[in-house]
Motif scaffolding. Structure first.
Motif, mmCIF file in Angstrom:
data_model
loop_
_atom_site.group_PDB
_atom_site.id
_atom_site.type_symbol
_atom_site.label_atom_id
_atom_site.label_comp_id
_atom_site.label_asym_id
_atom_site.label_seq_id
_atom_site.Cartn_x
_atom_site.Cartn_y
_atom_site.Cartn_z
ATOM 1 N N SER A 126 -31.445 15.995 35.326
ATOM 2 C CA SER A 126 -30.951 15.983 33.949
ATOM 3 C C SER A 126 -31.931 15.331 32.982
ATOM 4 O O SER A 126 -31.840 15.539 31.772
ATOM 5 N N ARG A 129 -35.936 18.116 30.305
ATOM 6 C CA ARG A 129 -35.378 18.992 29.271
ATOM 7 C C ARG A 129 -36.363 20.130 29.001
ATOM 8 O O ARG A 129 -37.439 19.912 28.439
ATOM 9 N N TRP A 130 -35.984 21.337 29.398
ATOM 10 C CA TRP A 130 -36.837 22.507 29.250
ATOM 11 C C TRP A 130 -36.673 23.121 27.861
ATOM 12 O O TRP A 130 -35.593 23.079 27.263
ATOM 13 N N PHE A 137 -41.679 21.347 28.753
ATOM 14 C CA PHE A 137 -40.504 20.490 28.929
ATOM 15 C C PHE A 137 -40.879 19.058 28.568
ATOM 16 O O PHE A 137 -42.043 18.731 28.312
#
Length: 353
Positions: A126, A129-130, A137
């Motif tokens: 988590s 973050r892409w 990312f």
């Protein structure tokens, strides 16, 4: 008349015993041994040492004890009773050590990586973050109390995590807009593990944040700077000394490729302006006079004409994207460098000739 049954003849009597030997010859009585004896007797002159060891080995297998040591391993000058007592003491001590080791929790061997805790892998996933392009990312591991051992676990997990995404070479690699491992407990060992995992996954890093850690060496970060991919490096509130700080600046000054020449200052996205490397080294253990002398000596060997450093104090309007203090952009921006720790632990000593 009725016939009587036939009676077998009586066997002859046994022969008389042999006469006793003459009084001049003495025959020793047979050697008696107590019933149930578990120990082999001390070898006499007629017995060999090998025969004695064989008897002791057979006895030890029956009673479940450790086999006796060889004659060469026994202490010299001790009697047989002393030797047996010493063996019993060593066996008892070894059993006590084994029992104590069984009560202790298992420890990891050197270099072995422990398994992540339950739910830890989901938290790591988590934190990535892409973007919509599927190739870039951000990694946000800010303030997760990560130490060097956990950094090794994360590095092993990250390699497996990136395998399904492909990227077998740098032409099809990935771009990390920001890698943030600040406010943790990482030393140079943990930082090396994180950067190696990014390199094996073919990830280029634009912004690296490792401030508020325990970083004492800079060679791993300097190697990443030499590739020319970084735009910002945040290493404040660590344990770097003057030598490590100078190594980082000189790595940017010497970054060079045959296709593009010197890589810092870098051209922006439009190719119009040049951007210096934004390098934050405040609140470390840097002795500024030694730092300046190391920079001057190292930069003279490169024979470059560009300005090396612009010291940012917040009054000139310099930013990570542009230098407002000079029309010719420097190679490195150093914000608030003169604000260092008051303690002298870890301050480098200037080498003597």
């Amino acid at each position: 008349s009725q016939a009587l049954p036939r009676v077998p003849p009586t066997p002859p009597p046994p022969p008389p015993p042999p006469p006793p030997p003459p009084s001049s010859v003495r025959v020793p009585p047979p050697r008696q041994r107590a019933v149930g004896a578990e120990r082999a007797e001390r070898p006499r002159e007629a017995d060999s040492a090998d025969e004695w060891m064989r008897k002791r080995l057979d006895m030890s297998r029956r009673v479940g004890e450790d086999p006796p040591k060889t004659e060469e391993e026994r202490p010299r000058g001790a009697t047989w009773v002393q030797k047996d007592t010493q063996e019993q003491g060593r066996n008892k001590q070894g059993k006590n050590q084994q029992e104590a080791a069984a009560e202790q929790p298992p420890t990891r061997a050197q270099g072995e990586v422990a398994a992540p805790k339950p739910g830890q892998q989901r938290a790591w996933e988590s934190a990535i973050r892409w973007r919509e392009d599927g190739r870039s990312f951000k990694i946000g591991m800010l303030g997760v109390s990560m130490d060097d051992a956990e950094a090794g676990m994360w590095a092993s997990w990250f390699r497996d995590y990136m395998k399904p995404y492909g990227g077998d070479d740098w032409g099809q690699g990935f771009l990390a807009q920001e890698v943030d491992f600040s406010k943790n407990y990482l030393t140079s060992i943990g930082v090396r593990r994180v950067l190696n995992a990014l390199w094996h996954a073919h990830v280029e890093v634009r912004v690296l944040k490792m401030h508020h850690n325990k970083l004492e060496l800079s060679n791993e970060v300097a190697g990443l700077i030499a590739t020319g991919c970084l735009r910002e490096v945040h290493l404040s509130h660590n344990l770097l000394d003057a030598n490590s700080g100078a190594e980082l600046v000189l790595a940017a000054a010497s970054a060079w490729t045959e296709d593009f020449g010197y890589l810092y200052p870098r051209a922006d996205e439009e190719g119009t302006d040049a951007e210096p490397l934004w390098l934050r080294l405040e609140m470390n253990c840097i002795d500024c006079p030694i730092f300046e002398r190391r920079l001057k000596a190292g930069y003279a060997r490169l024979k470059r004409q560009s300005k090396l450093v612009c010291h940012v104090d917040g009054t000139k309007g310099c930013s990570p994207h542009a230098c407002a203090a000079s029309s010719s952009p420097p190679i490195v921006h150093l914000p608030y460098l003169h604000t260092q720790r008051k303690d002298t632990a870890g301050i480098a000593v200037e080498p003597t000739a």
